[in-house]
Motif scaffolding. Structure first.
Motif, PDB file in Angstrom:
ATOM      1  N   MET A   1       0.840  -1.211   0.000  1.00 46.37           N
ATOM      2  CA  MET A   1       0.000   0.000   0.000  1.00 46.37           C
ATOM      3  C   MET A   1       0.870   1.253   0.000  1.00 46.37           C
ATOM      4  N   THR A   2       1.920   1.220   0.782  1.00 48.64           N
ATOM      5  CA  THR A   2       2.827   2.388   0.850  1.00 48.64           C
ATOM      6  C   THR A   2       3.470   2.639  -0.511  1.00 48.64           C
ATOM      7  N   ARG A   3       3.956   1.563  -1.146  1.00 48.67           N
ATOM      8  CA  ARG A   3       4.597   1.730  -2.469  1.00 48.67           C
ATOM      9  C   ARG A   3       3.616   2.288  -3.495  1.00 48.67           C
ATOM     10  N   LEU A   4       2.394   1.780  -3.467  1.00 45.80           N
ATOM     11  CA  LEU A   4       1.396   2.247  -4.443  1.00 45.80           C
ATOM     12  C   LEU A   4       1.027   3.709  -4.201  1.00 45.80           C
ATOM     13  N   ALA A   5       0.878   4.059  -2.925  1.00 49.00           N
ATOM     14  CA  ALA A   5       0.535   5.459  -2.607  1.00 49.00           C
ATOM     15  C   ALA A   5       1.683   6.385  -3.024  1.00 49.00           C
ATOM     16  N   GLU A   6       2.904   5.968  -2.758  1.00 48.02           N
ATOM     17  CA  GLU A   6       4.060   6.786  -3.133  1.00 48.02           C
ATOM     18  C   GLU A   6       4.209   6.895  -4.653  1.00 48.02           C
ATOM     19  N   ALA A   7       3.743   5.860  -5.358  1.00 46.62           N
ATOM     20  CA  ALA A   7       3.813   5.884  -6.825  1.00 46.62           C
ATOM     21  C   ALA A   7       2.763   6.815  -7.434  1.00 46.62           C
ATOM     22  N   GLY A   8       1.784   7.217  -6.597  1.00 46.65           N
ATOM     23  CA  GLY A   8       0.803   8.181  -7.096  1.00 46.65           C
ATOM     24  C   GLY A   8      -0.590   7.622  -7.313  1.00 46.65           C
ATOM     25  N   LEU A   9      -0.869   6.437  -6.747  1.00 46.03           N
ATOM     26  CA  LEU A   9      -2.214   5.870  -6.901  1.00 46.03           C
ATOM     27  C   LEU A   9      -3.256   6.863  -6.380  1.00 46.03           C
ATOM     28  N   ASP A  10      -4.368   6.995  -7.145  1.00 43.00           N
ATOM     29  CA  ASP A  10      -5.375   7.995  -6.798  1.00 43.00           C
ATOM     30  C   ASP A  10      -6.560   7.436  -6.025  1.00 43.00           C
ATOM     31  N   HIS A  11      -6.901   6.168  -6.245  1.00 47.18           N
ATOM     32  CA  HIS A  11      -8.185   5.678  -5.725  1.00 47.18           C
ATOM     33  C   HIS A  11      -8.140   4.151  -5.649  1.00 47.18           C
ATOM     34  N   VAL A  12      -8.868   3.590  -4.690  1.00 49.08           N
ATOM     35  CA  VAL A  12      -8.960   2.126  -4.584  1.00 49.08           C
ATOM     36  C   VAL A  12     -10.433   1.718  -4.591  1.00 49.08           C
ATOM     37  N   GLN A  13     -10.728   0.697  -5.368  1.00 53.84           N
ATOM     38  CA  GLN A  13     -12.063   0.095  -5.383  1.00 53.84           C
ATOM     39  C   GLN A  13     -11.930  -1.329  -4.879  1.00 53.84           C
ATOM     40  N   LEU A  14     -12.557  -1.584  -3.741  1.00 56.84           N
ATOM     41  CA  LEU A  14     -12.420  -2.872  -3.053  1.00 56.84           C
ATOM     42  C   LEU A  14     -13.727  -3.646  -3.175  1.00 56.84           C
ATOM     43  N   SER A  15     -13.637  -4.904  -3.571  1.00 51.89           N
ATOM     44  CA  SER A  15     -14.851  -5.725  -3.673  1.00 51.89           C
ATOM     45  C   SER A  15     -15.149  -6.392  -2.343  1.00 51.89           C
ATOM     46  N   ILE A  16     -16.446  -6.517  -2.039  1.00 49.63           N
ATOM     47  CA  ILE A  16     -16.859  -7.396  -0.939  1.00 49.63           C
ATOM     48  C   ILE A  16     -17.875  -8.390  -1.508  1.00 49.63           C
ATOM     49  N   GLN A  17     -17.945  -9.557  -0.893  1.00 50.28           N
ATOM     50  CA  GLN A  17     -18.840 -10.596  -1.419  1.00 50.28           C
ATOM     51  C   GLN A  17     -20.130 -10.707  -0.605  1.00 50.28           C
ATOM     52  N   ASP A  18     -20.065 -10.310   0.661  1.00 47.23           N
ATOM     53  CA  ASP A  18     -21.250 -10.389   1.526  1.00 47.23           C
ATOM     54  C   ASP A  18     -20.920  -9.629   2.806  1.00 47.23           C
ATOM     55  N   SER A  19     -21.923  -9.416   3.654  1.00 52.58           N
ATOM     56  CA  SER A  19     -21.687  -8.752   4.945  1.00 52.58           C
ATOM     57  C   SER A  19     -21.397  -9.762   6.039  1.00 52.58           C
ATOM     58  N   GLU A  20     -21.551 -11.047   5.755  1.00 51.04           N
ATOM     59  CA  GLU A  20     -21.270 -12.100   6.738  1.00 51.04           C
ATOM     60  C   GLU A  20     -20.055 -12.900   6.272  1.00 51.04           C
ATOM     61  N   ALA A  21     -19.130 -13.114   7.194  1.00 48.83           N
ATOM     62  CA  ALA A  21     -17.833 -13.687   6.813  1.00 48.83           C
ATOM     63  C   ALA A  21     -17.954 -15.069   6.171  1.00 48.83           C
ATOM     64  N   THR A  22     -18.751 -15.953   6.768  1.00 48.40           N
ATOM     65  CA  THR A  22     -18.816 -17.326   6.263  1.00 48.40           C
ATOM     66  C   THR A  22     -19.360 -17.359   4.841  1.00 48.40           C
ATOM     67  N   SER A  23     -20.427 -16.606   4.631  1.00 47.32           N
ATOM     68  CA  SER A  23     -21.017 -16.551   3.291  1.00 47.32           C
ATOM     69  C   SER A  23     -20.055 -15.867   2.313  1.00 47.32           C
ATOM     70  N   ALA A  24     -19.424 -14.784   2.753  1.00 48.63           N
ATOM     71  CA  ALA A  24     -18.508 -14.045   1.864  1.00 48.63           C
ATOM     72  C   ALA A  24     -17.363 -14.945   1.411  1.00 48.63           C
ATOM     73  N   ASP A  25     -16.802 -15.693   2.338  1.00 50.37           N
ATOM     74  CA  ASP A  25     -15.685 -16.583   1.990  1.00 50.37           C
ATOM     75  C   ASP A  25     -16.134 -17.705   1.059  1.00 50.37           C
ATOM     76  N   HIS A  26     -17.363 -18.185   1.276  1.00 53.22           N
ATOM     77  CA  HIS A  26     -17.869 -19.240   0.385  1.00 53.22           C
ATOM     78  C   HIS A  26     -18.065 -18.701  -1.028  1.00 53.22           C
ATOM     79  N   ILE A  27     -18.633 -17.504  -1.144  1.00 48.34           N
ATOM     80  CA  ILE A  27     -18.866 -16.926  -2.476  1.00 48.34           C
ATOM     81  C   ILE A  27     -17.520 -16.690  -3.180  1.00 48.34           C
ATOM     82  N   ALA A  28     -16.544 -16.195  -2.425  1.00 48.84           N
ATOM     83  CA  ALA A  28     -15.232 -15.915  -3.013  1.00 48.84           C
ATOM     84  C   ALA A  28     -14.443 -17.188  -3.303  1.00 48.84           C
ATOM     85  N   GLY A  29     -14.830 -18.286  -2.663  1.00 51.69           N
ATOM     86  CA  GLY A  29     -14.056 -19.513  -2.823  1.00 51.69           C
ATOM     87  C   GLY A  29     -12.683 -19.386  -2.199  1.00 51.69           C
ATOM     88  N   TYR A  30     -12.594 -18.614  -1.102  1.00 47.90           N
ATOM     89  CA  TYR A  30     -11.281 -18.334  -0.492  1.00 47.90           C
ATOM     90  C   TYR A  30     -11.487 -18.121   1.011  1.00 47.90           C
TER      91      TYR A  30
END
Ligand code: SF4
Ligand code: FES
Length: 380
Positions: free
Chosen positions: A104-133
Motif C-alpha cells: 500500500m505504501t509503495r502504491l501510494a508513493e507511486a501516485g495511486l489515486d483511488h482504490v475500489q475494493l470488492s466485498i462478497q457479503d456482509s457475513e464472513a462465512t457466506s462471503a468466503d464461500h462466495i469468493a471460494g477463499y
C-alpha cells in the motif's frame, strides 16, 4: 442521426487495463472470460507503459487497473507511477487479498489515486464461500484499513445475487463501516462465469425487488454523505441499460495479452476481429478496429431498435446479452420489453429465480485458471 464515426465522438473517457487474469479468488460471477489468459502471455511492463502513454495522448482521463487481481503483478507500482507521470487518474480495482502495508505504501508513493475494493457479503462465512477463499472477508477488512491509513479515497463494490440479496442493505452498512466514500451495488450481469453460474446466482423477482427498494431507500438516507451507485438487475427490468454507455463510445478494455475490446465480454461474439496493442496504436484501434466499428452508432440496428425513440439512450442494450439470449449480437437486447425475444428473459427469471436455499451453501462453478496456465498466489 444514424452513422457515428469515431471522429464524431469525444475522446474515450476510460481504459480498463486487465493487467492479469491471475486471482486468488474464484467468484462465480466473474466477468472475465471462461478462457482466461495465461501468465506467460501477459504484456510486459514496458508495453503497458507505452499503452498508458498512448491512452493519455488519446485523451483518456481514467485508467482502471484491474484483472484478475492486479496485485499479483510485481510491477504494479511501476505501472501506477507511469500512469501518474503521463497524467492519468488511477483506480486500483482489487479484492484486497495481497494488499499489505508495504505494498500500500509503495502504491501510494507511486501516485495511486483511488482504490475500489470488492466485498462478497456482509457475513464472513457466506462471503468466503462466495469468493471460494477462506479468510478473504478478514483480509478485505484489513485492506480497507490500509487504504484509509494511506489517505486514499475508497469505493466498495458488491455484486448482488441469490446468496446475498437479502443483505443488500447490510453490505451498504459494511461499506460505510470500512470507510467507503462511494458504494457500488450491482446486480449480477450474466456473462462469462456469471452466465455459467446463472441458475445458482439468479434471485427471485421478489428478493430482487426488496433489494432494489432497500438500496434506493439508503441512497436517500445517505444523500450528501456517501454516494451509492446502483446497477439494477437486467432480468427484472423493462428496458436494457446502455451497456458500456454504448458500444465503442466511451471506453476501451485491454486484456492481459493486449487485445483491445469494446467491452469485457466482446470475445463471446463470434466473427469479431480484435486488434492488439502489440500491432496497432491505441488511437488506431479506437478509430478503425473492426470490433469497435461493428456496433458503433445505430446503423447496425434491426427493428424494433432501428425506429425506436430510445435508440440513442440505451443503444439497443447489450450486444453480448443479445447474443447469449437471442443468438444474434445485432438483435435488440431481449431484456427490452419491446424485443420479440423478451419472453425468453421472463422465462429464465421465472425458472431460475428461486428463493435462497436455507439448508446450506450454494454449489458454484468457481472461476479458476487452468492448472497449466500459471495460476499463482497474491503474494507472487
Ligand atoms: Fe432500447 Fe431497442 Fe428497446 Fe428501443 S427497442 S428501448 S432502442 S433496446
Ligand atoms: Fe458486451 Fe454489454 S457486455 S456489450
Amino acid at each position: 442521426m444514424t452513422a457515428i464515426t469515431p471522429r464524431d465522438l469525444p475522446a474515450p473517457i476510460g481504459l480498463l487495463a486487465e493487467l492479469t487474469h491471475r486471482c486468488p479468488l474464484g467468484c462465480p460471477y466473474c466477468s472475465n472470460p471462461i478462457e482466461l489468459d495465461a501468465r506467460a502471455g501477459e504484456l510486459d511492463t514496458a508495453t503497458w507503459q507505452r499503452v498508458f502513454g498512448e491512452a493519455a495522448a488519446l485523451g483518456i482521463l481514467h485508467v482502471h487497473l484491474s484483472g484478475g487481481e492486479p496485485l499479483t503483478r510485481r510491477d504494479l507500482a511501476d505501472l501506477v507511477a507511469h500512469c501518474a507521470h503521463v497524467g492519468l487518474y488511477t483506480n486500483l480495482i482489487t479484492s484486497g487479498v495481497g494488499l499489505t502495508r508495504p505494498v500500500m505504501t509503495r502504491l501510494a508513493e507511486a501516485g495511486l489515486d483511488h482504490v475500489q475494493l470488492s466485498i462478497q457479503d456482509s457475513e464472513a462465512t457466506s462471503a468466503d464461500h462466495i469468493a471460494g477463499y477462506q479468510g478473504a472477508f478478514a483480509r478485505k477488512r484489513e485492506a480497507a484499513a490500509l487504504v484509509q491509513e494511506a489517505g486514499l479515497p475508497l469505493t466498495v463494490n458488491a455484486v448482488i445475487h441469490r446468496a446475498n440479496v437479502a443483505r443488500a442493505g447490510a453490505m451498504v452498512a459494511l461499506a460505510i463501516t470500512l470507510g467507503a466514500r462511494r458504494v457500488e451495488i450491482a446486480h449480477t450481469q450474466y456473462y462469462g462465469w456469471g452466465l455459467r453460474n446463472r441458475s445458482a446466482l439468479m434471485p427471485s423477482r421478489d428478493e430482487a425487488k426488496r433489494a432494489i427498494a432497500e438500496i434506493e431507500r439508503l441512497k436517500v438516507l445517505h444523500a450528501g454523505t456517501i454516494v451509492i451507485d446502483h446497477v439494477a438487475p437486467d432480468y427484472h427490468a423493462r428496458y436494457p441499460k446502455a451497456c458500456m454507455g454504448g458500444w465503442a463510445r466511451r471506453s476501451l478494455n485491454v486484456t492481459p495479452s493486449g487485445r483491445v475490446l469494446p467491452c469485457h465480454a466482446a470475445e463471446t461474439i463470434p466473427g469479431l476481429e480484435f486488434w492488439s496493442v502489440a500491432t496497432h496504436a491505441l488511437s488506431t484501434i479506437w478509430a478503425d478496429s473492426p470490433a469497435f466499428q461493428a456496433y458503433r452508432g445505430t446503423d447496425w440496428m434491426q427493428e424494433p431498435c432501428r425506429s425506436c425513440a430510445r435508440k440513442e439512450i440505451d443503444w439497443g442494450g447489450c450486444r453480448c446479452q443479445a447474443l447469449a439470449l437471442a443468438g444474434d449480437a445485432a438483435a435488440t437486447d431481449p431484456v427490452c420489453m419491446l424485443s420479440p425475444n423478451h419472453a425468453v428473459v421472463a422465462a429464465i427469471a421465472e425458472a431460475e429465480g428461486v428463493q435462497p436455499v436455507a439448508e446450506g451453501p450454494i454449489d458454484y462453478v468457481y472461476r479458476r485458471m487452468p492448472a497449466r496456465s500459471g495460476a499463482s498466489s497474491a503474494s507472487d
